[in-house]
Design a protein around this motif. Structure first.
Motif, PDB file in Angstrom:
ATOM      1  N   ALA A  49      -5.610  -4.840  -8.769  1.00 23.89           N
ATOM      2  CA  ALA A  49      -5.557  -4.847  -7.305  1.00 23.89           C
ATOM      3  C   ALA A  49      -4.136  -4.972  -6.778  1.00 23.89           C
ATOM      4  O   ALA A  49      -3.883  -4.682  -5.609  1.00 23.89           O
ATOM      5  CB  ALA A  49      -6.404  -5.993  -6.749  1.00 23.89           C
ATOM      6  N   SER A  50      -3.195  -5.381  -7.626  1.00 26.64           N
ATOM      7  CA  SER A  50      -1.805  -5.476  -7.178  1.00 26.64           C
ATOM      8  C   SER A  50      -1.122  -4.117  -7.122  1.00 26.64           C
ATOM      9  O   SER A  50       0.041  -4.016  -6.728  1.00 26.64           O
ATOM     10  CB  SER A  50      -1.018  -6.408  -8.110  1.00 26.64           C
ATOM     11  OG  SER A  50      -0.961  -5.891  -9.421  1.00 26.64           O
ATOM     12  N   ASN A  51      -1.835  -3.065  -7.497  1.00 29.45           N
ATOM     13  CA  ASN A  51      -1.296  -1.706  -7.450  1.00 29.45           C
ATOM     14  C   ASN A  51      -0.698  -1.323  -6.096  1.00 29.45           C
ATOM     15  O   ASN A  51       0.349  -0.660  -6.059  1.00 29.45           O
ATOM     16  CB  ASN A  51      -2.392  -0.696  -7.806  1.00 29.45           C
ATOM     17  CG  ASN A  51      -2.407  -0.391  -9.292  1.00 29.45           C
ATOM     18  OD1 ASN A  51      -1.435   0.084  -9.862  1.00 29.45           O
ATOM     19  ND2 ASN A  51      -3.524  -0.682  -9.929  1.00 29.45           N
ATOM     20  N   PRO A  52      -1.347  -1.648  -4.965  1.00 33.34           N
ATOM     21  CA  PRO A  52      -0.804  -1.196  -3.685  1.00 33.34           C
ATOM     22  C   PRO A  52       0.636  -1.593  -3.430  1.00 33.34           C
ATOM     23  O   PRO A  52       1.365  -0.871  -2.740  1.00 33.34           O
ATOM     24  CB  PRO A  52      -1.754  -1.849  -2.661  1.00 33.34           C
ATOM     25  CG  PRO A  52      -3.029  -1.999  -3.398  1.00 33.34           C
ATOM     26  CD  PRO A  52      -2.645  -2.320  -4.800  1.00 33.34           C
TER      27      PRO A  52
ATOM     28  N   GLN B  13      -8.882  12.931  -2.300  1.00 34.17           N
ATOM     29  CA  GLN B  13      -9.032  13.506  -0.975  1.00 34.17           C
ATOM     30  C   GLN B  13      -8.539  12.538   0.089  1.00 34.17           C
ATOM     31  O   GLN B  13      -7.924  12.950   1.083  1.00 34.17           O
ATOM     32  CB  GLN B  13     -10.509  13.864  -0.726  1.00 34.17           C
ATOM     33  CG  GLN B  13     -10.751  14.688   0.524  1.00 34.17           C
ATOM     34  CD  GLN B  13     -10.095  16.052   0.466  1.00 34.17           C
ATOM     35  OE1 GLN B  13      -9.841  16.578  -0.615  1.00 34.17           O
ATOM     36  NE2 GLN B  13      -9.824  16.643   1.617  1.00 34.17           N
ATOM     37  N   GLY B  14      -8.785  11.254  -0.122  1.00 37.24           N
ATOM     38  CA  GLY B  14      -8.297  10.250   0.810  1.00 37.24           C
ATOM     39  C   GLY B  14      -6.787  10.191   0.853  1.00 37.24           C
ATOM     40  O   GLY B  14      -6.183  10.073   1.922  1.00 37.24           O
ATOM     41  N   ILE B  15      -6.143  10.296  -0.310  1.00 37.99           N
ATOM     42  CA  ILE B  15      -4.685  10.323  -0.367  1.00 37.99           C
ATOM     43  C   ILE B  15      -4.149  11.518   0.404  1.00 37.99           C
ATOM     44  O   ILE B  15      -3.160  11.420   1.137  1.00 37.99           O
ATOM     45  CB  ILE B  15      -4.198  10.373  -1.836  1.00 37.99           C
ATOM     46  CG1 ILE B  15      -4.426   9.023  -2.522  1.00 37.99           C
ATOM     47  CG2 ILE B  15      -2.719  10.739  -1.902  1.00 37.99           C
ATOM     48  CD1 ILE B  15      -4.005   9.005  -3.973  1.00 37.99           C
TER      49      ILE B  15
ATOM     50  N   ALA C 263      -3.978   4.748   1.611  1.00 40.68           N
ATOM     51  CA  ALA C 263      -5.158   4.846   0.743  1.00 40.68           C
ATOM     52  C   ALA C 263      -5.140   3.761  -0.326  1.00 40.68           C
ATOM     53  O   ALA C 263      -6.194   3.251  -0.727  1.00 40.68           O
ATOM     54  CB  ALA C 263      -5.226   6.230   0.096  1.00 40.68           C
ATOM     55  N   SER C 264      -3.946   3.391  -0.776  1.00 40.61           N
ATOM     56  CA  SER C 264      -3.841   2.390  -1.836  1.00 40.61           C
ATOM     57  C   SER C 264      -4.344   1.022  -1.396  1.00 40.61           C
ATOM     58  O   SER C 264      -4.714   0.185  -2.231  1.00 40.61           O
ATOM     59  CB  SER C 264      -2.391   2.280  -2.302  1.00 40.61           C
ATOM     60  OG  SER C 264      -1.578   1.721  -1.283  1.00 40.61           O
ATOM     61  N   LEU C 265      -4.375   0.753  -0.087  1.00 40.46           N
ATOM     62  CA  LEU C 265      -4.889  -0.527   0.395  1.00 40.46           C
ATOM     63  C   LEU C 265      -6.338  -0.740  -0.021  1.00 40.46           C
ATOM     64  O   LEU C 265      -6.774  -1.870  -0.243  1.00 40.46           O
ATOM     65  CB  LEU C 265      -4.774  -0.602   1.919  1.00 40.46           C
ATOM     66  CG  LEU C 265      -3.359  -0.732   2.499  1.00 40.46           C
ATOM     67  CD1 LEU C 265      -3.394  -0.527   3.998  1.00 40.46           C
ATOM     68  CD2 LEU C 265      -2.760  -2.079   2.154  1.00 40.46           C
TER      69      LEU C 265
END
Length: 312
Positions: A105-108, A241-243, A251-253
């Motif tokens: 989850a820390s990816n964003p 598609q979202g990106i 989108a990353s959120l």
């Protein structure tokens, strides 16, 4: 695109990233029989069997990759399919699910930084505020509310594996945005999955014995097929598609929804305890996603609609 029209996109991303949480539980079941590399290979092998004919039928006029494009697509397969999933399933086998879900989850944080640095995407104050709230919730979830105690204990070897996974997924998300400038979500995903599968194949063949295949029960195969069809094919396409519509940073959120679903599923299927910290953390996550994706307060849009009605 107006905020009102973006809500279907937000719901799509919420479904996709929440579904990724189920991969933690499915991965735990699958790695009880197979090694992480083999689970990664089987997941994307079956996904490729679906994606390739789908691309051939729906994307007949797809552009032909150039030499530079092939380098980009190979990078997608290496970072987001091969390396990331080896690290992911290693964590699924050896680390608690709530702990793994926080690292992922820390990816964003890294995605937003890389998007601003390399893609020149605008990072707004709302993005930052939403990100801080969502990550706060993720930290509460993983530490069961004991943040200082977790910091004192330091990193374990499996934590380094998860950190490496975070870096690979961030690179995959940003590279995916570049790929979407030329290729569709379906084509980009198909190329990445196929290339990643080919990279994983020799390692999976080497380490997998026929006795392991015979020992795999319906739970193991159901977990693998779930990850192939739902988590990979359907959710990956939705995320891509979202990106494309709202950008990699915003989108990353939604990735912060993944630990919430992972914790819930861990409680249901693995009997992990559901604590008050999990509930509080989930509230922070949902609040962060809402704040981070809304560009203007809802009442402003309502006032604009009333003004248009009055003018007409």
């Amino acid at each position: 695109m107006t905020q009102q029209r973006l809500w279907p996109v937000y719901l799509m991303l919420a479904f996709a990233t929440s579904t990724w949480g189920s991969a933690f539980v499915a991965g735990r079941f699958a790695t009880e029989t197979f090694d992480p590399v083999t689970v990664s290979f089987l997941r994307f092998f079956f996904a490729a069997l679906i994606l390739i004919p789908m691309m051939m039928i729906l994307e007949k006029d797809r552009p032909k990759p150039s030499k530079t494009d092939w380098l980009l697509l190979i990078s997608l397969g290496l970072t987001g399919i091969a390396i990331y999933n080896i690290a992911f399933f290693t964590a699924a086998k050896y680390a608690p699910i709530v702990k793994s879900s926080l690292f992922i989850a820390s990816n964003p944080v890294l995605i937003i930084l890389l998007s601003g640095l390399f893609l020149k995407e605008t990072i707004t104050k709302r993005n930052v505020t939403g990100l801080v709230l969502a990550l706060t919730g993720a930290v509460i979830i993983i530490t069961n509310g004991q943040i200082l105690a977790t910091l004192r204990n330091g990193l374990e070897p499996i934590d380094l594996v998860l950190l490496f996974a975070v870096i690979c997924w961030a690179l995959y998300s940003v590279l995916g945005k570049v790929a979407l400038k030329k290729f569709s979500a379906l084509t980009s995903t198909t190329y990445a999955v196929t290339i990643g599968t080919l990279m994983l194949m020799p390692f999976a063949v080497y380490e997998t014995s026929w006795s392991q295949v015979e020992a795999a029960d319906w739970v193991v195969w159901s977990s693998i097929f779930h990850m192939s069809i739902i988590v990979t094919v359907i959710s990956f396409l939705m995320y891509y598609q979202g990106i494309k519509i709202i950008g990699a940073a915003k989108a990353s959120l939604f990735i912060n929804l993944m630990p919430v679903s992972a914790v819930i599923l861990a409680v249901i299927f693995l009997d992990e305890p559901l604590l008050l910290a999990h509930i509080i953390g989930a509230m922070f996550v949902f609040t962060g996603v809402t704040v981070g994706t809304r560009t203007k307060p809802l009442w402003i849009h309502q006032q604009k609609r009333k003004a248009r009605k009055t003018a007409s």
